[in-house]
Design a protein around this motif. Structure first.
Motif, PDB file in Angstrom:
ATOM      1  N   HIS A  97      40.672  68.917  58.974  1.00 57.63           N
ATOM      2  CA  HIS A  97      41.169  67.853  58.012  1.00 57.63           C
ATOM      3  C   HIS A  97      39.886  67.450  57.357  1.00 57.63           C
ATOM      4  O   HIS A  97      38.852  67.894  57.634  1.00 57.63           O
ATOM      5  N   ILE A  98      40.064  66.280  56.212  1.00 62.68           N
ATOM      6  CA  ILE A  98      39.063  65.774  55.705  1.00 62.68           C
ATOM      7  C   ILE A  98      38.116  65.023  56.754  1.00 62.68           C
ATOM      8  O   ILE A  98      38.596  64.003  57.129  1.00 62.68           O
ATOM      9  N   VAL A  99      36.681  65.538  57.001  1.00 65.52           N
ATOM     10  CA  VAL A  99      35.992  64.904  57.950  1.00 65.52           C
ATOM     11  C   VAL A  99      34.610  64.585  57.021  1.00 65.52           C
ATOM     12  O   VAL A  99      34.045  65.522  56.391  1.00 65.52           O
ATOM     13  N   ALA A 100      34.102  63.313  57.070  1.00 63.02           N
ATOM     14  CA  ALA A 100      33.034  62.896  56.333  1.00 63.02           C
ATOM     15  C   ALA A 100      31.764  63.228  57.016  1.00 63.02           C
ATOM     16  O   ALA A 100      30.721  62.976  56.505  1.00 63.02           O
ATOM     17  N   GLY A 101      31.668  63.112  58.246  1.00 60.24           N
ATOM     18  CA  GLY A 101      30.582  63.237  59.212  1.00 60.24           C
ATOM     19  C   GLY A 101      30.100  61.902  59.348  1.00 60.24           C
ATOM     20  O   GLY A 101      28.735  61.757  59.679  1.00 60.24           O
ATOM     21  N   HIS A 102      30.692  60.797  59.096  1.00 61.03           N
ATOM     22  CA  HIS A 102      30.289  59.445  59.126  1.00 61.03           C
ATOM     23  C   HIS A 102      30.925  58.809  60.532  1.00 61.03           C
ATOM     24  O   HIS A 102      32.208  58.360  60.358  1.00 61.03           O
ATOM     25  N   VAL A 103      30.177  58.708  61.636  1.00 63.19           N
ATOM     26  CA  VAL A 103      30.838  58.394  62.648  1.00 63.19           C
ATOM     27  C   VAL A 103      31.103  56.884  62.845  1.00 63.19           C
ATOM     28  O   VAL A 103      30.264  56.084  62.298  1.00 63.19           O
ATOM     29  N   ASP A 104      32.523  56.681  63.093  1.00 69.28           N
ATOM     30  CA  ASP A 104      32.806  55.219  63.184  1.00 69.28           C
ATOM     31  C   ASP A 104      32.545  54.383  64.274  1.00 69.28           C
ATOM     32  O   ASP A 104      32.401  53.303  64.526  1.00 69.28           O
ATOM     33  N   GLY A 105      32.484  55.213  65.519  1.00 67.74           N
ATOM     34  CA  GLY A 105      32.098  54.537  66.870  1.00 67.74           C
ATOM     35  C   GLY A 105      31.964  55.635  67.866  1.00 67.74           C
ATOM     36  O   GLY A 105      31.893  56.509  67.729  1.00 67.74           O
ATOM     37  N   VAL A 106      31.788  55.005  69.192  1.00 64.59           N
ATOM     38  CA  VAL A 106      31.561  55.714  70.108  1.00 64.59           C
ATOM     39  C   VAL A 106      32.859  55.522  71.288  1.00 64.59           C
ATOM     40  O   VAL A 106      33.290  54.576  71.531  1.00 64.59           O
ATOM     41  N   GLY A 107      33.509  56.712  71.691  1.00 61.75           N
ATOM     42  CA  GLY A 107      34.325  56.809  72.681  1.00 61.75           C
ATOM     43  C   GLY A 107      33.880  57.140  74.025  1.00 61.75           C
ATOM     44  O   GLY A 107      32.638  57.564  74.231  1.00 61.75           O
ATOM     45  N   VAL A 108      34.853  57.259  75.048  1.00 57.92           N
ATOM     46  CA  VAL A 108      34.387  57.377  76.383  1.00 57.92           C
ATOM     47  C   VAL A 108      35.544  58.330  76.948  1.00 57.92           C
ATOM     48  O   VAL A 108      36.737  57.845  77.195  1.00 57.92           O
ATOM     49  N   VAL A 109      35.086  59.340  77.662  1.00 61.78           N
ATOM     50  CA  VAL A 109      36.198  60.256  78.167  1.00 61.78           C
ATOM     51  C   VAL A 109      36.525  59.627  79.409  1.00 61.78           C
ATOM     52  O   VAL A 109      36.061  59.110  80.264  1.00 61.78           O
ATOM     53  N   SER A 110      37.946  59.212  79.557  1.00 58.08           N
ATOM     54  CA  SER A 110      38.389  58.596  80.635  1.00 58.08           C
ATOM     55  C   SER A 110      39.299  59.373  81.630  1.00 58.08           C
ATOM     56  O   SER A 110      39.494  59.005  82.931  1.00 58.08           O
ATOM     57  N   LYS A 111      39.732  60.417  81.291  1.00 57.68           N
ATOM     58  CA  LYS A 111      40.775  61.367  82.126  1.00 57.68           C
ATOM     59  C   LYS A 111      40.415  62.770  81.813  1.00 57.68           C
ATOM     60  O   LYS A 111      40.516  63.270  80.494  1.00 57.68           O
ATOM     61  N   ILE A 112      40.482  63.607  82.604  1.00 58.89           N
ATOM     62  CA  ILE A 112      40.579  65.099  82.322  1.00 58.89           C
ATOM     63  C   ILE A 112      41.333  65.808  83.548  1.00 58.89           C
ATOM     64  O   ILE A 112      41.117  65.401  84.559  1.00 58.89           O
ATOM     65  N   GLN A 113      42.318  66.535  83.313  1.00 61.86           N
ATOM     66  CA  GLN A 113      43.007  67.233  84.123  1.00 61.86           C
ATOM     67  C   GLN A 113      43.534  68.484  83.452  1.00 61.86           C
ATOM     68  O   GLN A 113      43.871  68.546  82.352  1.00 61.86           O
ATOM     69  N   GLN A 114      43.805  69.480  84.140  1.00 58.92           N
ATOM     70  CA  GLN A 114      44.251  70.873  83.724  1.00 58.92           C
ATOM     71  C   GLN A 114      45.819  70.512  83.666  1.00 58.92           C
ATOM     72  O   GLN A 114      46.456  70.083  84.286  1.00 58.92           O
ATOM     73  N   ASP A 115      46.262  71.309  82.650  1.00 60.15           N
ATOM     74  CA  ASP A 115      47.736  71.144  82.123  1.00 60.15           C
ATOM     75  C   ASP A 115      48.117  72.374  81.458  1.00 60.15           C
ATOM     76  O   ASP A 115      47.780  73.025  80.386  1.00 60.15           O
TER      77      ASP A 115
END
Length: 224
Positions: A97-115
């Motif tokens: 999709h259209i990506v500008a490469g201008h980061v809006d903010g920082v997120g944090v990985v809160s959960k990972i599991q195999q599905d």
């Protein structure tokens, strides 16, 4: 401009402090450097950065304090794997999709599991960015164009297929507690801007509370 389809991964070779800024050097044996020129843009973990020096398998960029403050770049260390995408050409297949490469903010990985064969991941994004996201909408995380499963308050859930995990930094560097770069869908930002202008009667009037909601996007054909 980018598409969010990662061309290759690279490795942080060095991060050299330079007068308060950082000279970042990334090496990659997989990225095609044959058409790279000084001044070109390369999205590095989703951050649009300008090439100031390059060789046969590496490039260097200068990172300003503004970029350092607004991204997860300061968490990188030599040896870290980063996602790379050169700026798109007019003839590029538009697979993301259209990506500008201008980061809006920082997120944090809160959960990972195999599905099954995919990886289920939840990302906590800044609250002020939550209203730009929508279930089954597009979001860019560390430069990767991804489709959200569900948006719950400021938690975005995703399923990462094996191919995406293997050709990006997800498998090695997305761990619970790790920070990631977030760029919301630019279409949502412009919709909000246009909507606010029509309601306030001008571009310089105070902006009301955002009217871009999941229901609004669905009613106007942006979601199925």
């Amino acid at each position: 401009m980018f598409t969010g389809i990662i061309e290759s991964v690279g490795k942080v070779k060095s991060m050299q402090p330079t007068g308060g800024d950082i000279r970042l050097t990334i090496e990659s044996n997989d990225l095609d450097f044959s058409d790279v020129k000084l001044g070109d843009s390369i999205a590095s973990n989703g951050i649009c950065l300008t090439v100031v020096e390059f060789g046969s398998n590496h490039y260097s960029v200068d990172v300003s304090r503004e970029t350092i403050a607004r991204t997860a770049l300061e968490t990188l260390k030599p040896g870290h794997i980063v996602n790379l995408e050169k700026a798109m050409l007019p003839t590029t297949r538009f697979g993301g999709h259209i990506v500008a490469g201008h980061v809006d903010g920082v997120g944090v990985v809160s959960k990972i599991q195999q599905d099954a064969r995919s990886i289920y991941i939840e990302i906590e994004i800044p609250q002020e960015l939550a209203h730009y996201t929508a279930t089954k909408g597009s979001i860019t995380i560390d430069g990767i164009s991804l489709t959200t499963n569900l948006v719950r308050d400021n938690i975005v859930s995703l399923n990462i297929i094996p191919h995406t995990a293997q050709v990006t930094n997800i498998a090695k560097h997305w761990l619970v507690g790790n920070k990631v770069n977030i760029e919301v869908d630019i279409v949502a930002r412009y919709l909000e801007r246009l909507l606010n202008k029509s309601q306030t009667g001008g571009m310089n009037a105070p902006s009301p509370q955002s009217q871009i909601t999941e229901a609004f996007l669905a009613d106007n054909g942006f979601m199925k």
